[in-house]
Design a protein around this motif. Structure first.
Motif, PDB file in Angstrom:
ATOM      1  N   ALA A  46       0.843  -1.204   0.000  1.00  0.00           N
ATOM      2  CA  ALA A  46       0.000   0.000   0.000  1.00  0.00           C
ATOM      3  C   ALA A  46       0.876   1.251   0.000  1.00  0.00           C
ATOM      4  N   LYS A  47       1.956   1.215   0.808  1.00  0.00           N
ATOM      5  CA  LYS A  47       2.809   2.406   0.937  1.00  0.00           C
ATOM      6  C   LYS A  47       3.602   2.686  -0.334  1.00  0.00           C
ATOM      7  N   GLN A  48       3.774   1.637  -1.157  1.00  0.00           N
ATOM      8  CA  GLN A  48       4.453   1.876  -2.443  1.00  0.00           C
ATOM      9  C   GLN A  48       3.552   2.684  -3.377  1.00  0.00           C
ATOM     10  N   ILE A  49       2.238   2.635  -3.128  1.00  0.00           N
ATOM     11  CA  ILE A  49       1.312   3.403  -3.954  1.00  0.00           C
ATOM     12  C   ILE A  49       1.105   4.790  -3.366  1.00  0.00           C
ATOM     13  N   ASP A  50       0.915   4.823  -2.035  1.00  0.00           N
ATOM     14  CA  ASP A  50       0.673   6.116  -1.386  1.00  0.00           C
ATOM     15  C   ASP A  50       1.209   6.023   0.044  1.00  0.00           C
ATOM     16  N   GLU A  51       2.079   6.936   0.426  1.00  0.00           N
ATOM     17  CA  GLU A  51       2.673   6.913   1.773  1.00  0.00           C
ATOM     18  C   GLU A  51       1.569   6.984   2.837  1.00  0.00           C
ATOM     19  N   VAL A  52       0.507   7.735   2.554  1.00  0.00           N
ATOM     20  CA  VAL A  52      -0.642   7.774   3.471  1.00  0.00           C
ATOM     21  C   VAL A  52      -1.866   7.289   2.674  1.00  0.00           C
ATOM     22  N   PRO A  53      -2.032   5.969   2.571  1.00  0.00           N
ATOM     23  CA  PRO A  53      -3.119   5.460   1.726  1.00  0.00           C
ATOM     24  C   PRO A  53      -4.490   5.711   2.332  1.00  0.00           C
ATOM     25  N   SER A  54      -5.506   5.652   1.500  1.00  0.00           N
ATOM     26  CA  SER A  54      -6.888   5.793   1.966  1.00  0.00           C
ATOM     27  C   SER A  54      -7.140   4.788   3.090  1.00  0.00           C
ATOM     28  N   ALA A  55      -7.633   5.286   4.217  1.00  0.00           N
ATOM     29  CA  ALA A  55      -7.808   4.423   5.393  1.00  0.00           C
ATOM     30  C   ALA A  55      -8.805   3.296   5.110  1.00  0.00           C
ATOM     31  N   ARG A  56      -9.874   3.615   4.362  1.00  0.00           N
ATOM     32  CA  ARG A  56     -10.873   2.589   4.054  1.00  0.00           C
ATOM     33  C   ARG A  56     -10.252   1.477   3.207  1.00  0.00           C
ATOM     34  N   GLU A  57      -9.509   1.887   2.169  1.00  0.00           N
ATOM     35  CA  GLU A  57      -8.933   0.894   1.263  1.00  0.00           C
ATOM     36  C   GLU A  57      -7.835   0.081   1.954  1.00  0.00           C
ATOM     37  N   LEU A  58      -7.121   0.733   2.878  1.00  0.00           N
ATOM     38  CA  LEU A  58      -6.082   0.004   3.613  1.00  0.00           C
ATOM     39  C   LEU A  58      -6.717  -1.135   4.416  1.00  0.00           C
ATOM     40  N   ASP A  59      -7.861  -0.877   5.019  1.00  0.00           N
ATOM     41  CA  ASP A  59      -8.527  -1.932   5.786  1.00  0.00           C
ATOM     42  C   ASP A  59      -9.016  -3.062   4.889  1.00  0.00           C
ATOM     43  N   VAL A  60      -9.498  -2.708   3.681  1.00  0.00           N
ATOM     44  CA  VAL A  60      -9.918  -3.747   2.729  1.00  0.00           C
ATOM     45  C   VAL A  60      -8.717  -4.647   2.425  1.00  0.00           C
ATOM     46  N   LEU A  61      -7.563  -3.996   2.237  1.00  0.00           N
ATOM     47  CA  LEU A  61      -6.352  -4.751   1.889  1.00  0.00           C
ATOM     48  C   LEU A  61      -5.852  -5.596   3.064  1.00  0.00           C
ATOM     49  N   LEU A  62      -5.666  -4.948   4.235  1.00  0.00           N
ATOM     50  CA  LEU A  62      -5.044  -5.643   5.369  1.00  0.00           C
ATOM     51  C   LEU A  62      -5.880  -6.812   5.866  1.00  0.00           C
ATOM     52  N   SER A  63      -7.197  -6.709   5.728  1.00  0.00           N
ATOM     53  CA  SER A  63      -8.060  -7.776   6.255  1.00  0.00           C
ATOM     54  C   SER A  63      -7.942  -9.064   5.439  1.00  0.00           C
ATOM     55  N   THR A  64      -7.304  -8.990   4.260  1.00  0.00           N
ATOM     56  CA  THR A  64      -7.232 -10.205   3.431  1.00  0.00           C
ATOM     57  C   THR A  64      -6.286 -11.244   4.029  1.00  0.00           C
ATOM     58  N   GLY A  65      -5.333 -10.802   4.832  1.00  0.00           N
ATOM     59  CA  GLY A  65      -4.380 -11.747   5.423  1.00  0.00           C
ATOM     60  C   GLY A  65      -5.100 -12.807   6.247  1.00  0.00           C
ATOM     61  N   GLU A  66      -6.075 -12.382   7.011  1.00  0.00           N
ATOM     62  CA  GLU A  66      -6.822 -13.308   7.873  1.00  0.00           C
ATOM     63  C   GLU A  66      -7.749 -14.199   7.048  1.00  0.00           C
ATOM     64  N   GLN A  67      -8.235 -13.679   5.928  1.00  0.00           N
ATOM     65  CA  GLN A  67      -9.122 -14.498   5.083  1.00  0.00           C
ATOM     66  C   GLN A  67      -8.353 -15.727   4.577  1.00  0.00           C
ATOM     67  N   ALA A  68      -7.079 -15.518   4.229  1.00  0.00           N
ATOM     68  CA  ALA A  68      -6.266 -16.641   3.741  1.00  0.00           C
ATOM     69  C   ALA A  68      -6.008 -17.646   4.865  1.00  0.00           C
ATOM     70  N   SER A  69      -5.635 -17.158   6.052  1.00  0.00           N
ATOM     71  CA  SER A  69      -5.241 -18.118   7.100  1.00  0.00           C
ATOM     72  C   SER A  69      -6.423 -18.924   7.639  1.00  0.00           C
ATOM     73  N   ILE A  70      -7.626 -18.312   7.717  1.00  0.00           N
ATOM     74  CA  ILE A  70      -8.769 -19.121   8.220  1.00  0.00           C
ATOM     75  C   ILE A  70      -9.112 -20.229   7.230  1.00  0.00           C
ATOM     76  N   ALA A  71      -9.020 -19.925   5.917  1.00  0.00           N
ATOM     77  CA  ALA A  71      -9.347 -20.950   4.921  1.00  0.00           C
ATOM     78  C   ALA A  71      -8.331 -22.089   4.979  1.00  0.00           C
ATOM     79  N   LEU A  72      -7.040 -21.732   5.094  1.00  0.00           N
ATOM     80  CA  LEU A  72      -5.998 -22.776   5.146  1.00  0.00           C
ATOM     81  C   LEU A  72      -6.180 -23.666   6.376  1.00  0.00           C
ATOM     82  N   LEU A  73      -6.492 -23.039   7.515  1.00  0.00           N
ATOM     83  CA  LEU A  73      -6.678 -23.843   8.733  1.00  0.00           C
ATOM     84  C   LEU A  73      -7.906 -24.745   8.603  1.00  0.00           C
TER      85      LEU A  73
END
Ligand code: ADP
Ligand code: ASP
Ligand code: MG
Length: 400
Positions: free
Chosen positions: A54-81
């Motif tokens: 995200a920071k490579q695109i914008d040093e202060v990225p849109s807070a809403r979009e950052l949450d959309v992005l960061l929340s994907t990490g947990e989506q992957a780990s719950i499915a794998l488990l």
């Protein structure tokens, strides 16, 4: 039969081997006759990787979009488990925040849980399915994805345990409990078998990241038995106890540290300016930590205050804007400050703690720039380069 909520942090699900090991662990708990709800973080390093993108695109990225992005990490780990549990012939289902209705406010990046619906979770438990909930994420009233702040999966776990009236919430991590200090900073740190709720709350709020502060607050609200344990070696870990007596003989129970602090000093001649400035900071969601006032000259007050490094630019911009550019003078700031804090039920009945701490620090040529004391804590602001020496010396003095 007990209902147990088990939370696994990033390192605990940091590789496929670790996820397989967690699957075995969860199945074993169920086979012991318990109902299990699991709450999982993103695989270790994943949230930082996403943040970096995200920071490579914008040093202060849109807070809403950052949450959309960061929340994907947990989506992957719950499915794998879930896959790892299903592969072993057991029933499991992964669930995102909106699938069980984890409602939060709309403060992207630091949202607060307001409500969790228990219907879906109870349904899954009745069908003997292991429910695997994505930590760290929620939905606001408009359906936007929110996140609870770094380390927020602990809070998801305790909130879920609270609404389900679980018998225990177990936080599995990469250390085997709560220590007298961060074992990564202090080699001699000792594990505590129990710690009082108030002390844990102070340690978490003063920087001991082993538990997310809001998870401790939530545990207190629900009075849920909370335990910190290792996902690598089976043991009893540390139990957070609601009996408020001292758990240890010493005045100090633990030491917490906090880095990335900025210290400001300034002078103000009009007393109302301070409250105006503090309200302006509050509107920007900037948290002022330590705040001290002294008399500089007859009608000029001196102030020193600290904020987190992430808020530094916002504070500077505010100080340079009207009316503060004219009403707040002599502004100086120092980056790279740190706070070391003693926590213990015994501090209130041992007034000598403060004097001993200052003597020990002075022996190391460390003279704190700010101090603050309250019933069960005492904090000292030092520079980051002094932090390691300060925490180790204080540990030798109060906790060996
Ligand atoms: P997880 O990814 O499992 O949530 P965290 O990294 O958030 O794990 O928290 C565990 C870390 O907390 C430990 O590795 C340790 O370095 C740190 N820590 C800080 N203070 C303490 C303390 N008093 N006791 C134990 N661990 C601590
Ligand atoms: N994945 C998030 C983080 O890295 C939440 C958590 O691990 O608790 O901060
Ligand atoms: Mg954590």
């Amino acid at each position: 039969m007990a209902l147990i909520v088990q939370k696994f942090g990033g390192t605990s699900v940091g590789s496929i081997e670790r996820i397989e090991a967690v699957a075995e662990h969860v199945i074993k708990t169920q086979q012991q006759g318990h109902q299990v709800v699991v709450v999982v973080s993103a695989m270790s390093g994943e949230t930082n990787r996403l943040l970096n993108l995200a920071k490579q695109i914008d040093e202060v990225p849109s807070a809403r979009e950052l949450d959309v992005l960061l929340s994907t990490g947990e989506q992957a780990s719950i499915a794998l488990l879930a896959m790892a549990i299903i592969k072993r012939g057991h029933s499991a289902v992964s669930l995102l925040a909106d699938q069980i209705t984890i409602k939060t406010d709309n403060m992207f990046g630091r949202a607060r849980v307001e409500h969790i619906d228990t219907q879906r979770l109870k349904q899954e438990l009745e069908h003997n399915r292991i429910a695997i909930v994505a930590g760290f994420q929620g939905r606001d009233s408009e359906g936007n994805i929110t996140t609870l702040g770094r380390g927020g999966t602990d809070t998801t776990a305790v909130e879920v345990a609270g609404v389900l009236h679980a018998d225990e919430c177990q936080i599995y991590t990469d250390v085997d409990g709560v220590y007298t200090a961060d074992p990564r900073m202090v080699n001699d740190a000792r594990r505590l078998s129990k710690i009082s709720f108030s002390e844990m709350l102070e340690l978490a709020s003063l920087g001991a990241k082993v538990l997310h502060l809001r998870s401790v607050e939530a545990a207190g609200r629900y009075q849920i038995p909370l335990r910190v344990l290792s996902s690598f070696k089976p043991d009893q870990g540390t139990l957070i106890s609601y009996k408020e007596q001292c758990m240890v003989d010493s005045a100090v129970t633990g030491i917490a540290t906090n880095k990335d602090i900025v210290l400001y000093q300034c002078s103000i001649s009009e007393p109302a300016t301070l409250s105006q400035f503090l309200s302006a900071l509050a509107k920007l969601q900037v948290e002022v930590d330590m705040l001290h006032q002294w008399c500089r000259q007859a009608d000029i007050l001196g102030y020193a205050f600290t904020v987190h490094r992430n808020d530094h630019l916002a504070v500077l911009a505010l100080l340079q804007s009207e009316p503060f550019a004219h009403t707040i003078n002599d502004v100086v700031f120092e980056l790279n400050q740190a706070k070391v804090s003693l926590v213990g039920m015994g501090i209130k009945s041992h007034p000598e703690v403060l004097a001993s701490a200052l003597t020990v620090l002075a022996d190391q040529d460390i003279y704190p720039k700010l101090m603050s004391t309250a019933e069960i804590k005492a904090s000292f602001l030092v520079s980051e380069t002094q932090l390691h020496g300060a925490v180790n010396q204080l540990h030798v003095t109060f906790l060996r």
